[in-house]
Design a protein around this motif. Sequence first.
Motif, mmCIF file in Angstrom:
data_model
loop_
_atom_site.group_PDB
_atom_site.id
_atom_site.type_symbol
_atom_site.label_atom_id
_atom_site.label_comp_id
_atom_site.label_asym_id
_atom_site.label_seq_id
_atom_site.Cartn_x
_atom_site.Cartn_y
_atom_site.Cartn_z
ATOM 1 N N GLY A 129 0.812 -1.208 0.000
ATOM 2 C CA GLY A 129 0.000 0.000 0.000
ATOM 3 C C GLY A 129 0.849 1.263 0.000
ATOM 4 N N GLY A 179 -2.605 -3.450 -0.402
ATOM 5 C CA GLY A 179 -2.453 -3.486 -1.843
ATOM 6 C C GLY A 179 -2.637 -4.914 -2.297
ATOM 7 N N SER A 203 -5.924 2.620 -2.275
ATOM 8 C CA SER A 203 -5.905 1.451 -3.163
ATOM 9 C C SER A 203 -7.333 0.955 -3.363
ATOM 10 C CB SER A 203 -5.041 0.337 -2.558
ATOM 11 O OG SER A 203 -3.743 0.787 -2.281
ATOM 12 N N TYR A 206 -8.057 -2.707 -3.626
ATOM 13 C CA TYR A 206 -7.734 -3.504 -2.454
ATOM 14 C C TYR A 206 -8.992 -3.954 -1.723
ATOM 15 C CZ TYR A 206 -6.058 -4.594 2.244
ATOM 16 O OH TYR A 206 -5.817 -5.204 3.440
#
Length: 273
Positions: A129, A179, A203, A206
């Motif tokens: 991330g 991530g 993200s 994600y």
Amino acid sequence: MIEITWTGAAGLIISSGEHTVCIDPFVTRPGKMDVFFKRLHPDETAIENFTKGLKGNVPAIVVSHTHFDHALDVPEIARRLGCRVFGSTSLERLMEISGQLGRTRVCKYHEHFELADGISLTMFPSLHGRVFLGRVPYEGEIMQNMHLPFRAGDYRLGDIYMPRIEIGGISIMHAGSAGCSVADLEGWKCDVLFMCVPGWKRSPDYTSALLKTLRPGIIVPFHYDDFTMPLSPCMMPRVMPFSDMKGFMKRIAHVLPGAVIQIPLPYSPMEFE
């Protein structure tokens, strides 16, 4: 039935019967001044207490990546347990610098391992991330010419994995950073998904794409604690600034309204069956 214990940061102890697997064991928890200005030393007492508390045989330690909050304590824990470690080339170099040659299995992406009777590991590729100013911290590799003790920034990221453990008939996936590489997960599902909280807003895939792909029945938010502060067993730790736990849980509920969200407390075992 299996038992999973969250040990702070991205650390998990996964036990079934006589076997236990550790993922990203990190118990030293150096303070902020140490992280920013000093070289980091594993806390021998904390490591001794950790290893003594493990149940049964420990065939493996799995390391998702080699930032200090995932890998600082791994060499000493592995030394005490006498077990193999699974992870990246950077992890292998860290182990060798620590005087432990030949103990690391460098994993290829999608590689599958039988760790013990009824316990398997698959190492999927992942992404870290963007948690600090929109950047991935400490990118690069740990190199062979480095010398311990390291500063926090010397624990370079290396390759990053999303481990999948199958144990006791249950599949667990460990997203140790906010991530993911969704394309590499197509066709895979899991029963229990541990999801790192800090950085989730940067993200979008994600939360939305990862959850829609894996479709876990249970989601466990973790790595939400301020890992530069002491950890009290079974007590809610201080949450990392700007993590927005409530927003994260609302997003999960929106994407997978039928899933169970289970908030872990440190060193409080969770049972799954």
